[in-house]
Design a protein around this motif. Structure first.
Motif, mmCIF file in Angstrom:
data_model
loop_
_atom_site.group_PDB
_atom_site.id
_atom_site.type_symbol
_atom_site.label_atom_id
_atom_site.label_comp_id
_atom_site.label_asym_id
_atom_site.label_seq_id
_atom_site.Cartn_x
_atom_site.Cartn_y
_atom_site.Cartn_z
ATOM 1 N N ALA A 1 30.436 -40.110 -27.343
ATOM 2 C CA ALA A 1 30.471 -39.043 -28.355
ATOM 3 C C ALA A 1 29.478 -37.936 -27.985
ATOM 4 C CB ALA A 1 30.168 -39.622 -29.737
ATOM 5 N N ASP A 2 28.313 -38.324 -27.496
ATOM 6 C CA ASP A 2 27.331 -37.321 -27.065
ATOM 7 C C ASP A 2 27.797 -36.607 -25.793
ATOM 8 O OD1 ASP A 2 25.627 -37.794 -29.158
ATOM 9 O OD2 ASP A 2 24.292 -39.131 -28.051
ATOM 10 N N SER A 3 28.566 -37.314 -24.959
ATOM 11 C CA SER A 3 29.053 -36.692 -23.729
ATOM 12 C C SER A 3 29.993 -35.535 -24.033
ATOM 13 C CB SER A 3 29.794 -37.712 -22.857
ATOM 14 O OG SER A 3 28.921 -38.734 -22.458
ATOM 15 N N LEU A 4 30.763 -35.670 -25.137
ATOM 16 C CA LEU A 4 31.640 -34.559 -25.517
ATOM 17 C C LEU A 4 30.785 -33.313 -25.787
ATOM 18 C CD1 LEU A 4 34.712 -34.590 -27.854
ATOM 19 C CD2 LEU A 4 33.022 -32.786 -28.043
ATOM 20 N N VAL A 5 29.691 -33.520 -26.510
ATOM 21 C CA VAL A 5 28.790 -32.406 -26.834
ATOM 22 C C VAL A 5 28.198 -31.819 -25.548
ATOM 23 C CG1 VAL A 5 26.686 -31.746 -28.074
ATOM 24 C CG2 VAL A 5 28.227 -33.463 -29.058
ATOM 25 N N ALA A 6 27.738 -32.712 -24.658
ATOM 26 C CA ALA A 6 27.095 -32.259 -23.421
ATOM 27 C C ALA A 6 28.073 -31.477 -22.547
ATOM 28 C CB ALA A 6 26.542 -33.465 -22.660
ATOM 29 N N LEU A 7 29.314 -31.965 -22.446
ATOM 30 C CA LEU A 7 30.315 -31.286 -21.611
ATOM 31 C C LEU A 7 30.738 -29.954 -22.224
ATOM 32 C CD1 LEU A 7 32.504 -34.393 -20.689
ATOM 33 C CD2 LEU A 7 31.195 -33.025 -19.064
ATOM 34 N N ALA A 8 30.842 -29.930 -23.568
ATOM 35 C CA ALA A 8 31.257 -28.686 -24.224
ATOM 36 C C ALA A 8 30.131 -27.655 -24.207
ATOM 37 C CB ALA A 8 31.705 -28.975 -25.658
ATOM 38 N N ALA A 9 28.890 -28.131 -24.258
ATOM 39 C CA ALA A 9 27.752 -27.196 -24.302
ATOM 40 C C ALA A 9 27.442 -26.623 -22.931
ATOM 41 C CB ALA A 9 26.519 -27.893 -24.876
ATOM 42 N N TYR A 10 27.516 -27.475 -21.898
ATOM 43 C CA TYR A 10 27.189 -27.016 -20.554
ATOM 44 C C TYR A 10 28.423 -27.063 -19.681
ATOM 45 C CZ TYR A 10 22.446 -27.965 -22.175
ATOM 46 O OH TYR A 10 21.290 -27.985 -22.892
ATOM 47 N N GLY A 11 29.054 -25.906 -19.524
ATOM 48 C CA GLY A 11 30.243 -25.823 -18.689
ATOM 49 C C GLY A 11 29.875 -25.970 -17.224
ATOM 50 N N THR A 12 30.906 -26.123 -16.399
ATOM 51 C CA THR A 12 30.642 -26.296 -14.965
ATOM 52 C C THR A 12 29.946 -25.060 -14.379
ATOM 53 O OG1 THR A 12 32.950 -25.693 -14.744
ATOM 54 C CG2 THR A 12 32.408 -27.981 -14.327
ATOM 55 N N ASP A 13 30.129 -23.897 -15.034
ATOM 56 C CA ASP A 13 29.487 -22.683 -14.518
ATOM 57 C C ASP A 13 27.965 -22.741 -14.645
ATOM 58 O OD1 ASP A 13 29.949 -22.730 -17.231
ATOM 59 O OD2 ASP A 13 29.842 -20.555 -17.445
ATOM 60 N N SER A 14 27.465 -23.587 -15.544
ATOM 61 C CA SER A 14 26.006 -23.646 -15.707
ATOM 62 C C SER A 14 25.381 -24.704 -14.798
ATOM 63 C CB SER A 14 25.644 -23.922 -17.159
ATOM 64 O OG SER A 14 26.279 -25.087 -17.609
ATOM 65 N N LEU A 15 26.235 -25.435 -14.057
ATOM 66 C CA LEU A 15 25.700 -26.558 -13.289
ATOM 67 C C LEU A 15 24.790 -26.151 -12.138
ATOM 68 C CD1 LEU A 15 28.592 -29.124 -13.221
ATOM 69 C CD2 LEU A 15 26.464 -29.210 -14.474
ATOM 70 N N ASP A 16 25.057 -24.991 -11.542
ATOM 71 C CA ASP A 16 24.187 -24.621 -10.434
ATOM 72 C C ASP A 16 22.772 -24.379 -10.921
ATOM 73 O OD1 ASP A 16 25.149 -22.442 -11.811
ATOM 74 O OD2 ASP A 16 24.864 -21.075 -10.136
ATOM 75 N N ARG A 17 22.664 -24.010 -12.198
ATOM 76 C CA ARG A 17 21.316 -23.825 -12.735
ATOM 77 C C ARG A 17 20.724 -25.148 -13.210
ATOM 78 N NH1 ARG A 17 21.927 -19.494 -17.172
ATOM 79 N NH2 ARG A 17 24.133 -19.848 -16.843
ATOM 80 N N LEU A 18 21.604 -26.026 -13.693
ATOM 81 C CA LEU A 18 21.091 -27.270 -14.277
ATOM 82 C C LEU A 18 20.974 -28.384 -13.241
ATOM 83 C CD1 LEU A 18 23.200 -27.107 -17.529
ATOM 84 C CD2 LEU A 18 20.813 -26.511 -17.243
ATOM 85 N N ASP A 19 22.016 -28.491 -12.420
ATOM 86 C CA ASP A 19 22.019 -29.475 -11.354
ATOM 87 C C ASP A 19 21.661 -30.862 -11.877
ATOM 88 O OD1 ASP A 19 20.589 -29.760 -8.090
ATOM 89 O OD2 ASP A 19 22.667 -29.841 -8.727
ATOM 90 N N SER A 20 21.311 -31.776 -10.997
ATOM 91 C CA SER A 20 20.980 -33.108 -11.496
ATOM 92 C C SER A 20 19.469 -33.221 -11.662
ATOM 93 C CB SER A 20 21.476 -34.171 -10.531
ATOM 94 O OG SER A 20 20.847 -34.010 -9.295
ATOM 95 N N ILE A 21 19.112 -34.029 -12.628
ATOM 96 C CA ILE A 21 17.686 -34.205 -12.898
ATOM 97 C C ILE A 21 17.243 -35.533 -12.314
ATOM 98 C CG2 ILE A 21 16.040 -34.725 -14.751
ATOM 99 C CD1 ILE A 21 17.383 -32.626 -16.409
ATOM 100 N N GLU A 22 16.224 -35.486 -11.516
ATOM 101 C CA GLU A 22 15.695 -36.729 -10.961
ATOM 102 C C GLU A 22 14.901 -37.437 -12.043
ATOM 103 O OE1 GLU A 22 16.541 -37.854 -8.090
ATOM 104 O OE2 GLU A 22 17.634 -36.028 -7.620
ATOM 105 N N GLN A 23 14.806 -38.752 -11.884
ATOM 106 C CA GLN A 23 14.007 -39.519 -12.834
ATOM 107 C C GLN A 23 12.559 -39.021 -12.794
ATOM 108 O OE1 GLN A 23 14.278 -41.080 -15.300
ATOM 109 N NE2 GLN A 23 12.422 -42.264 -15.569
ATOM 110 N N LEU A 24 11.958 -38.962 -13.975
ATOM 111 C CA LEU A 24 10.583 -38.486 -14.084
ATOM 112 C C LEU A 24 9.639 -39.389 -13.284
ATOM 113 C CD1 LEU A 24 9.232 -36.187 -15.636
ATOM 114 C CD2 LEU A 24 8.770 -37.809 -17.472
ATOM 115 N N LYS A 25 8.950 -38.769 -12.348
ATOM 116 C CA LYS A 25 8.000 -39.519 -11.521
ATOM 117 C C LYS A 25 6.651 -38.823 -11.638
ATOM 118 C CE LYS A 25 10.414 -38.998 -7.659
ATOM 119 N NZ LYS A 25 11.856 -38.742 -7.799
#
Ligand SMILES: [Zn+2]
Length: 286
Positions: free
Chosen positions: A203-227
């Motif tokens: 259910a949260d994934s629907l929100v995440a996918l709708a809020a951040y489109g693929t066009d925003s991915l180059d800015r968001l990219d993947s987040i590494e685990q907090l180290k």
């Protein structure tokens, strides 16, 4: 001359080491975030402290390691629904705020029925009041079976939109995977609990996918685990997500008129959806 610690003790200390360092990194990140939204560290009440423990849990969890993270085929289905059904069947889709459009509700009902989808958006301030963001229930009304979504509009419009997206996610999950518990409330202070249940994360994934489109991915990219030493990176990503999302909903977390507990709450919500979005990208390539 002091004796070296016994091997078992040394092992315990070594295994505790990284956790302690990550905890310190999370504390450092939280204090930077709090000063960004101008919540004074020195005067935190119980409500804020409760919200902070949820925020810390969200920040310190490696979402790639969460067993309830929906698997790739399910994420692919959901992403297709977001792109081709949700975005295409909303007259002017600009983001989450448009999810309540009657055209979209009736389209989703045709796709995922037979349960009739009914949306009730009202301000609830008494009783459970603001602590309740929304919930759904399945009901038999005469010959009709309904899926009724309640959304508390007393919240900030950005939060209302996220809640509606979350409850629509439950409706779709019930159709794709199977109906779960008869009644689930989206209460405050519960984001960390979502990490335990696949239907909640879906259910949260629907929100995440709708809020951040693929066009925003180059800015968001993947987040590494907090180290240790990596909190500045996560801080900057949360900040850039906020810069993108905030103006869309006229959400200014630094404004004093919003209670501190709510500012922390909305910040937690943003960090959660952002981390989830990045984990979906990393795990399913979407
Ligand atoms: Zn839920």
């Amino acid at each position: 001359m002091s004796a070296a610690p016994a091997p078992s003790l040394a092992k315990r200390i070594a295994s505790r080491g990284p956790d302690a360092l990550v905890t310190r990194e999370v504390d450092h990140l939280v204090s930077k975030l709090l000063s960004e939204i101008r919540v004074p560290f020195g005067s935190l009440g119980t409500r804020v402290l409760n919200q902070l423990s949820d925020l810390k849990k969200i920040l310190s969890t490696d979402y790639m390691e969460v067993p309830a993270l929906p698997k790739k085929p399910l994420v692919e289905k959901l992403a297709r629904i977001v792109e081709t059904d949700i975005k295409q069947h909303t007259p002017t889709y600009e983001g989450l705020a448009d999810l309540g459009s009657p055209e979209l509700i009736s389209h989703l009902q045709n796709l995922f029925g037979p349960r009739e989808l009914e949306l009730r958006a009202e301000p609830y301030t008494t009783g459970a009041g603001l602590s309740l963001r929304g919930f759904y229930c399945r009901a038999e009304v005469g010959p009709k079976s309904k899926f009724v979504i309640f959304v508390n509009t007393a919240h900030h419009p950005g939060a209302v939109a996220a809640t509606l997206g979350h409850e629509l996610g439950h409706y779709i999950y019930g159709s794709l995977v199977g109906e779960k518990a008869a009644h689930t409330a989206f209460m405050e202070g519960a984001f960390a609990n979502h990490l335990m249940e696949e239907d909640e994360l879906f259910a949260d994934s629907l929100v995440a996918l709708a809020a951040y489109g693929t066009d925003s991915l180059d800015r968001l990219d993947s987040i590494e685990q907090l180290k240790p030493g990596s909190s500045d990176d996560l801080f900057n990503r949360i900040k850039s997500a906020y810069k993108m999302i905030g103006p869309r909903y006229n959400l200014d977390l630094a404004k004093g008129k919003m209670a501190a507990a709510w500012r922390v709450r909305y910040l937690t919500s943003m960090a959660h959806f952002l981390k989830l979005r990045c984990a979906l990208y990393k795990s399913a390539g979407i």
